[in-house]
Design an enzyme around this catalytic site. Structure first.
Site, PDB file in Angstrom:
ATOM      1  N   HIS A 156      40.428   5.371  28.103  1.00 30.98           N
ATOM      2  CA  HIS A 156      41.125   5.151  26.948  1.00 30.98           C
ATOM      3  C   HIS A 156      41.893   3.804  27.054  1.00 30.98           C
ATOM      4  O   HIS A 156      42.599   3.439  28.063  1.00 30.98           O
ATOM      5  CB  HIS A 156      42.323   6.461  26.929  1.00 30.98           C
ATOM      6  CG  HIS A 156      43.250   6.079  25.870  1.00 30.98           C
ATOM      7  ND1 HIS A 156      43.057   5.756  24.642  1.00 30.98           N
ATOM      8  CD2 HIS A 156      44.634   5.931  25.860  1.00 30.98           C
ATOM      9  CE1 HIS A 156      44.099   5.239  24.015  1.00 30.98           C
ATOM     10  NE2 HIS A 156      45.325   5.447  24.635  1.00 30.98           N
ATOM     11  N   HIS A 208      43.269   0.137  24.690  1.00 32.62           N
ATOM     12  CA  HIS A 208      43.792  -0.362  23.280  1.00 32.62           C
ATOM     13  C   HIS A 208      43.231  -1.700  23.234  1.00 32.62           C
ATOM     14  O   HIS A 208      43.617  -2.479  22.973  1.00 32.62           O
ATOM     15  CB  HIS A 208      45.359  -0.525  23.343  1.00 32.62           C
ATOM     16  CG  HIS A 208      46.279   0.831  23.937  1.00 32.62           C
ATOM     17  ND1 HIS A 208      47.381   0.633  24.345  1.00 32.62           N
ATOM     18  CD2 HIS A 208      45.836   1.990  23.836  1.00 32.62           C
ATOM     19  CE1 HIS A 208      47.989   1.507  24.467  1.00 32.62           C
ATOM     20  NE2 HIS A 208      46.903   2.451  24.334  1.00 32.62           N
ATOM     21  N   TYR A 222      22.056   1.316  20.766  1.00 30.24           N
ATOM     22  CA  TYR A 222      22.640   1.303  21.887  1.00 30.24           C
ATOM     23  C   TYR A 222      24.118   2.081  21.713  1.00 30.24           C
ATOM     24  O   TYR A 222      24.760   2.747  22.379  1.00 30.24           O
ATOM     25  CB  TYR A 222      22.899   0.211  22.473  1.00 30.24           C
ATOM     26  CG  TYR A 222      21.674  -0.414  23.128  1.00 30.24           C
ATOM     27  CD1 TYR A 222      20.963  -0.186  23.955  1.00 30.24           C
ATOM     28  CD2 TYR A 222      21.124  -1.499  22.281  1.00 30.24           C
ATOM     29  CE1 TYR A 222      19.845  -0.544  24.320  1.00 30.24           C
ATOM     30  CE2 TYR A 222      19.790  -2.057  22.448  1.00 30.24           C
ATOM     31  CZ  TYR A 222      19.038  -1.699  23.631  1.00 30.24           C
ATOM     32  OH  TYR A 222      18.200  -1.967  23.869  1.00 30.24           O
TER      33      TYR A 222
END
Length: 213
Positions: A92, A94, A119
């Site tokens: 995860h 940002h 892709y």
């Protein structure tokens, strides 16, 4: 890999993401599934300066077994693992371009980045957008559970991506492909880009035996 090797590998991958500007400050978190629980990067920890011995180890109820306190976004990872039995790792971030897309209005909530490249289809597939929740809101975990069974990646509105993979390399590569496609998406805004059509996407699914659910 045994647990000790996985701890080292998480730290190596975290440093790579940090060094390339994909994880800044103390943002982002990485987790890996174990036989007896899972490892997660600690709260307020920079991915560029992780200590293998201090990584958080949790059980499947979210209780801390050892290490530093876990990231406050641990429930994001747990929700994804609970819905995706084949997921061995989750990243995860940002990251700039993915986060930028997550802040845009008018996105298709069911598939918020078009299939611009083969892709992207192969690594991500369809990318649903989860409505905005404040950081740490447990409701975000429930929102992820509603989509994770059918998608190996989701985009959190005004936040960033959560990407799973069969192992850490797969999750990392998929996250990087998502970031690059988000960059393409932003560059092509207003230029009438040509996305892959349904027939081309289905051919990829058949040829490469894609199963992103």
């Amino acid at each position: 890999m045994n647990e000790s090797m996985l701890r080292e590998h998480i730290c190596e991958c975290g440093k790579s993401l940090y060094d390339r500007g994909l994880a800044t400050g103390s943002s982002g978190n990485i987790s890996v599934r174990l036989d007896d629980g899972w490892l997660l990067t600690p709260t307020n920890a920079s991915l560029g300066h992780l200590d293998p011995a201090k990584l958080s180890k949790l059980d499947w109820q979210g209780n801390l077994i050892s290490g530093d306190p876990a990231s406050k976004e641990a429930f994001l990872h747990r929700a994804m693992y609970e819905e995706r039995s084949g997921a061995g790792a989750i990243v995860h971030l940002h990251s700039t371009h993915s986060a930028a897309v997550s802040c845009m209005s008018g996105l298709d909530a069911c598939d918020c980045i078009p299939a611009l490249t083969a892709y992207f289809v192969m690594k991500i597939g369809k990318l649903p957008l989860i409505p905005y929740h404040r950081p740490g809101d447990p409701g975000l975990g429930n929102a992820i559970r509603g989509l994770a069974a059918k998608h190996n990646a989701v985009l959190l509105a005004n936040h960033g991506p959560v990407v799973s993979g069969k192992n850490l390399e797969a999750a990392l590569y998929a996250t990087e492909e998502l970031e690059e496609t988000a960059k393409l998406f932003l560059l092509l805004r207003g230029h009438n880009p040509r996305a892959l059509n349904d027939e081309q996407i289905e051919e990829l699914r058949q040829v490469f035996k894609l199963d992103q659910t």
